[in-house]
Design a protein around this motif. Sequence first.
Motif, PDB file in Angstrom:
ATOM      1  N   ILE A  50       0.860  -1.180   0.000  1.00  0.00           N
ATOM      2  CA  ILE A  50       0.000   0.000   0.000  1.00  0.00           C
ATOM      3  C   ILE A  50       0.896   1.230   0.000  1.00  0.00           C
ATOM      4  N   SER A  51       0.774   2.049  -1.036  1.00  0.00           N
ATOM      5  CA  SER A  51       1.553   3.287  -1.149  1.00  0.00           C
ATOM      6  C   SER A  51       0.794   4.415  -0.464  1.00  0.00           C
ATOM      7  N   VAL A  52       1.345   4.919   0.623  1.00  0.00           N
ATOM      8  CA  VAL A  52       0.714   5.980   1.402  1.00  0.00           C
ATOM      9  C   VAL A  52       1.455   7.282   1.115  1.00  0.00           C
ATOM     10  N   THR A  53       0.692   8.331   0.749  1.00  0.00           N
ATOM     11  CA  THR A  53       1.284   9.615   0.373  1.00  0.00           C
ATOM     12  C   THR A  53       0.584  10.734   1.125  1.00  0.00           C
ATOM     13  N   ALA A  54       1.394  11.670   1.644  1.00  0.00           N
ATOM     14  CA  ALA A  54       0.872  12.897   2.260  1.00  0.00           C
ATOM     15  C   ALA A  54       1.514  14.075   1.541  1.00  0.00           C
ATOM     16  N   LYS A  55       0.673  15.086   1.183  1.00  0.00           N
ATOM     17  CA  LYS A  55       1.170  16.199   0.367  1.00  0.00           C
ATOM     18  C   LYS A  55       0.652  17.502   0.955  1.00  0.00           C
ATOM     19  N   VAL A  56       1.558  18.484   1.123  1.00  0.00           N
ATOM     20  CA  VAL A  56       1.212  19.818   1.608  1.00  0.00           C
ATOM     21  C   VAL A  56       1.530  20.818   0.507  1.00  0.00           C
ATOM     22  N   MET A  57       0.542  21.654   0.145  1.00  0.00           N
ATOM     23  CA  MET A  57       0.723  22.657  -0.894  1.00  0.00           C
ATOM     24  C   MET A  57       1.379  23.898  -0.287  1.00  0.00           C
TER      25      MET A  57
END
Length: 332
Positions: A50-57
Motif C-alpha cells: 500500500i503506497s501511502v502519500t501525504a502532500k502539503v501545498m
Amino acid sequence: MKVRQNIFIFTTLVCLLAGRPLMAQQYEDYFQVKAVPDTTKIRLGEQVNISVTAKVMLYALKGANLKVVFPNLPDSLNHLEIVSRTPLDTTGTNEQQKVWKQIITVTSFDSGRWEMPPMKFEVFSVTDGSYDSVFTDPIMIDVNTVAVDTSKAFKPIKPLRRVAWNLLDYWPWLLGILVLVTAVVLYFVYWRKRKPAPKPLPAKPAKTPYEVAIEHLAQLGKDKPWNTDVKLYYTELTDVLRQYFEQQFHIAALEQTSAELLQNIKPVTVLNQQRDKLQSILTLADLAKFAKLQPSPQEHEDCLQKAIAVVEWTKAAATAVVEPEGTNHQTK
C-alpha cells in the motif's frame, strides 16, 4: 450604546467558535493524503503493498510552519497483518509542495473480504497551535484460498529426486586441499634447499680484572689528576684497587671501609703479602679525602707506583689462562 456592545460580543464569540473549523477546512484544502494498494485480490499468505502519500501545498500556505504525523498502525487489524513499513521518502518535495511517501506491506492468512480501515493523518501548525486530522479512504482486500478439486483422489507423495554430482558444488573444499598440498610441498622444498645458518663468530675474550686495573692506573699516571683535584685523584685510585679486589678475589671491597678491607684480605695469601703497601695507600687516601691533607707530589707518585706494584704482584693469580677450542695436548 448597549446594543452596539452586545453586537460586538456576539460577533467575537462567533469568530472564536468558527475559527477552528475554518482552520480545519483550510488544512483539508491544502493537505492531501491517499493510500493506493498495488492489488486488492490475493491468495492466503500473499502480500499487498500500500503506497501511502501525504502532500502539503506550500504555495498556498506561505509562511506556515506545519508538522505532519503519519498514522500509527498496530501489528495486526481486522484479519490483516502489517509485514513491514519503509522509511519516509521525501524525494518529491520542491518549492511548491512537500511530499512524504511510505510503503506499508500487509498480508492475511484468513480467507474473506477484509477492510483496511481509514488511516488517520494529523497536521499541526507550529505557528498558532491549531491542528486537524485527515483520513484516507478505506481499502477492501479479497483474500482467496487455493482452489482444490475434491472430486479427484489425492496423489501420493513423490519420492526424493537425486541431483547429479557437480564438481563446482565442492570447489571450496577442493581449493582448500590444493592450498594445503601446495603449502606442504613448498615447505619441504624450502627446508631441503635452505642454507645452513652461519656459525656465530667466537666472542672476543673479555679483559681480565688485571688488565682493566693496569689500564686505569696507567691512565691516572698519564693524566696526573692530582695537579687539579687531589681528593678526586685518591678517590679514583682507591676505586680502581677496590674494583680489582672485588672482581678478582670476590671481596666486597667497594662496600667496606679501609680497616674492613685490610682485615678481609688476610685469607688471600698473595694479596696479604702486599698488606703494608695497601695500608699505606689507603691511609694516605683517607687523610686526603676526609682530613683535607695535601700530600706532596712525590707522595702522589709513590702511591700510584705502590698500587701498580700490588696489582703486578697478584698478576699470576689474576690472569686467566684461556686455551683455544680444539687444542689437543699430546705427551711424547
